[in-house]
Design a protein around this motif. Structure first.
Motif, PDB file in Angstrom:
ATOM      1  N   SER A   2       0.857  -1.171   0.000  1.00  0.00           N
ATOM      2  CA  SER A   2       0.000   0.000   0.000  1.00  0.00           C
ATOM      3  C   SER A   2       0.896   1.224   0.000  1.00  0.00           C
ATOM      4  N   GLY A   3       0.369   2.336  -0.423  1.00  0.00           N
ATOM      5  CA  GLY A   3       1.171   3.543  -0.484  1.00  0.00           C
ATOM      6  C   GLY A   3       1.753   3.782  -1.869  1.00  0.00           C
ATOM      7  N   GLU A   4       1.795   2.752  -2.719  1.00  0.00           N
ATOM      8  CA  GLU A   4       2.291   2.955  -4.066  1.00  0.00           C
ATOM      9  C   GLU A   4       1.358   3.900  -4.797  1.00  0.00           C
ATOM     10  N   GLY A   5       1.944   4.830  -5.512  1.00  0.00           N
ATOM     11  CA  GLY A   5       1.148   5.796  -6.251  1.00  0.00           C
ATOM     12  C   GLY A   5       0.693   6.981  -5.415  1.00  0.00           C
ATOM     13  N   ALA A   6       1.173   7.067  -4.180  1.00  0.00           N
ATOM     14  CA  ALA A   6       0.794   8.187  -3.315  1.00  0.00           C
ATOM     15  C   ALA A   6       1.328   9.487  -3.902  1.00  0.00           C
ATOM     16  N   PRO A   7       0.572  10.561  -3.808  1.00  0.00           N
ATOM     17  CA  PRO A   7       1.033  11.833  -4.352  1.00  0.00           C
ATOM     18  C   PRO A   7       2.183  12.397  -3.519  1.00  0.00           C
ATOM     19  N   VAL A   8       3.041  13.137  -4.186  1.00  0.00           N
ATOM     20  CA  VAL A   8       4.091  13.869  -3.489  1.00  0.00           C
ATOM     21  C   VAL A   8       3.538  15.271  -3.262  1.00  0.00           C
ATOM     22  N   LEU A   9       3.332  15.615  -2.007  1.00  0.00           N
ATOM     23  CA  LEU A   9       2.753  16.915  -1.696  1.00  0.00           C
ATOM     24  C   LEU A   9       3.850  17.947  -1.484  1.00  0.00           C
ATOM     25  N   SER A  10       3.638  19.108  -2.035  1.00  0.00           N
ATOM     26  CA  SER A  10       4.525  20.235  -1.794  1.00  0.00           C
ATOM     27  C   SER A  10       3.718  21.251  -0.997  1.00  0.00           C
ATOM     28  N   VAL A  11       3.893  21.216   0.298  1.00  0.00           N
ATOM     29  CA  VAL A  11       3.098  22.080   1.175  1.00  0.00           C
ATOM     30  C   VAL A  11       3.888  23.349   1.445  1.00  0.00           C
ATOM     31  N   GLN A  12       3.276  24.481   1.144  1.00  0.00           N
ATOM     32  CA  GLN A  12       3.946  25.766   1.325  1.00  0.00           C
ATOM     33  C   GLN A  12       3.038  26.729   2.059  1.00  0.00           C
ATOM     34  N   ASP A  13       3.653  27.709   2.671  1.00  0.00           N
ATOM     35  CA  ASP A  13       2.949  28.815   3.322  1.00  0.00           C
ATOM     36  C   ASP A  13       2.027  28.351   4.445  1.00  0.00           C
ATOM     37  N   CYS A  14       2.592  27.609   5.384  1.00  0.00           N
ATOM     38  CA  CYS A  14       1.826  27.161   6.553  1.00  0.00           C
ATOM     39  C   CYS A  14       1.924  28.144   7.715  1.00  0.00           C
ATOM     40  N   ARG A  15       2.552  29.277   7.460  1.00  0.00           N
ATOM     41  CA  ARG A  15       2.672  30.284   8.520  1.00  0.00           C
ATOM     42  C   ARG A  15       1.303  30.668   9.043  1.00  0.00           C
ATOM     43  N   GLY A  16       1.218  30.746  10.350  1.00  0.00           N
ATOM     44  CA  GLY A  16      -0.016  31.180  10.981  1.00  0.00           C
ATOM     45  C   GLY A  16      -1.062  30.093  11.152  1.00  0.00           C
ATOM     46  N   LEU A  17      -0.816  28.907  10.633  1.00  0.00           N
ATOM     47  CA  LEU A  17      -1.784  27.823  10.821  1.00  0.00           C
ATOM     48  C   LEU A  17      -1.717  27.318  12.260  1.00  0.00           C
ATOM     49  N   ARG A  18      -2.862  27.149  12.849  1.00  0.00           N
ATOM     50  CA  ARG A  18      -2.972  26.536  14.170  1.00  0.00           C
ATOM     51  C   ARG A  18      -3.303  25.073  13.964  1.00  0.00           C
ATOM     52  N   VAL A  19      -2.411  24.192  14.419  1.00  0.00           N
ATOM     53  CA  VAL A  19      -2.549  22.771  14.143  1.00  0.00           C
ATOM     54  C   VAL A  19      -2.485  21.969  15.438  1.00  0.00           C
ATOM     55  N   ALA A  20      -3.387  21.000  15.540  1.00  0.00           N
ATOM     56  CA  ALA A  20      -3.399  20.089  16.688  1.00  0.00           C
ATOM     57  C   ALA A  20      -3.196  18.669  16.190  1.00  0.00           C
ATOM     58  N   VAL A  21      -2.497  17.888  16.990  1.00  0.00           N
ATOM     59  CA  VAL A  21      -2.317  16.466  16.745  1.00  0.00           C
ATOM     60  C   VAL A  21      -2.973  15.730  17.903  1.00  0.00           C
ATOM     61  N   VAL A  76      -6.411  19.483  12.060  1.00  0.00           N
ATOM     62  CA  VAL A  76      -6.254  18.511  13.130  1.00  0.00           C
ATOM     63  C   VAL A  76      -5.723  17.227  12.501  1.00  0.00           C
ATOM     64  N   VAL A  77      -4.739  16.632  13.141  1.00  0.00           N
ATOM     65  CA  VAL A  77      -4.189  15.365  12.680  1.00  0.00           C
ATOM     66  C   VAL A  77      -4.586  14.303  13.701  1.00  0.00           C
ATOM     67  N   ALA A  78      -5.277  13.279  13.246  1.00  0.00           N
ATOM     68  CA  ALA A  78      -5.750  12.199  14.125  1.00  0.00           C
ATOM     69  C   ALA A  78      -4.904  10.954  13.885  1.00  0.00           C
ATOM     70  N   LEU A  79      -4.241  10.487  14.949  1.00  0.00           N
ATOM     71  CA  LEU A  79      -3.360   9.333  14.856  1.00  0.00           C
ATOM     72  C   LEU A  79      -3.836   8.233  15.785  1.00  0.00           C
ATOM     73  N   GLY A  80      -3.945   7.029  15.257  1.00  0.00           N
ATOM     74  CA  GLY A  80      -4.367   5.900  16.074  1.00  0.00           C
ATOM     75  C   GLY A  80      -4.032   4.592  15.390  1.00  0.00           C
ATOM     76  N   VAL A  81      -4.192   3.507  16.130  1.00  0.00           N
ATOM     77  CA  VAL A  81      -3.925   2.173  15.610  1.00  0.00           C
ATOM     78  C   VAL A  81      -5.015   1.241  16.115  1.00  0.00           C
ATOM     79  N   VAL A  82      -5.613   0.499  15.194  1.00  0.00           N
ATOM     80  CA  VAL A  82      -6.550  -0.552  15.566  1.00  0.00           C
ATOM     81  C   VAL A  82      -6.062  -1.819  14.880  1.00  0.00           C
ATOM     82  N   ILE A  83      -5.808  -2.852  15.681  1.00  0.00           N
ATOM     83  CA  ILE A  83      -5.301  -4.109  15.145  1.00  0.00           C
ATOM     84  C   ILE A  83      -6.380  -5.171  15.302  1.00  0.00           C
ATOM     85  N   ARG A  84      -6.633  -5.869  14.214  1.00  0.00           N
ATOM     86  CA  ARG A  84      -7.696  -6.876  14.182  1.00  0.00           C
ATOM     87  C   ARG A  84      -7.479  -7.933  15.259  1.00  0.00           C
TER      88      ARG A  84
END
Length: 161
Positions: A2-21, A76-84
């Motif tokens: 999985s992950g093959e073909g994922a886009p390459v993101l060029s993220v610019q101008d994040c100044r002033g963004l309020r971000v939570a993880v 907001v970035v949501a991080l978690g793991v669920v294992i079957r």
């Protein structure tokens, strides 16, 4: 893989963004990798003073994401793991967390970086956690996606009718 073909993101101008993880407490080794990946992305893209919040498990990610979106975070970035396991619990938690995070994003207009790993076994989670030897870095990827979307939404907000 999985992950093959994922886009390459060029993220610019994040100044002033309020971000939570937001990160689950389950599966500490994998979560450490996901959090490290998110923090690397935030630093690389110039986000100043991101905030980290921990929740008991992946099921709690949506309600906390909604609370943070309501408090003026731009992403907001949501991080978690669920294992079957051997019961349907996996399916219920995965669906509830996924649908909940989607609903928060659509209802609030705040991008949610989807860093919820839903894996059949622990090795699949480790392979995606951005740890040494991992094949993928989903913490970095989820953060990049959230930031890219937040920047795009900021651009859209400047469009005149």
């Amino acid at each position: 893989m999985s992950g093959e073909g994922a886009p390459v993101l060029s993220v610019q101008d994040c100044r002033g963004l309020r971000v939570a993880v937001i990160a689950s407490l389950w599966h500490e080794k994998v979560m450490d990798g996901l959090i490290d990946g998110a923090q690397r992305a935030l630093k690389e893209y110039g986000v100043e003073e991101p905030e980290l919040f921990r929740v008991p498990g992946s099921f709690e990610l949506p309600v906390v994401a909604r609370g943070l979106a309501a408090r003026g975070f731009n992403a907001v970035v949501a991080l978690g793991v669920v294992i079957r396991g051997g019961t349907p619990h996996f399916d219920y938690v995965c669906e509830a967390a996924t649908m909940g995070l989607t609903q928060v994003s659509v209802d609030t207009g705040v991008p949610i970086g989807f860093g919820l790993l839903t894996c059949d076994d622990e090795q699949q989670a480790v392979d995606r956690a951005g740890l040494p030897g991992s094949k993928e870095d989903k913490g970095f990827e989820a953060t990049s996606a959230a930031l890219s979307t937040a920047v795009l939404l900021r651009q859209i907000a400047t469009i005149k009718h």
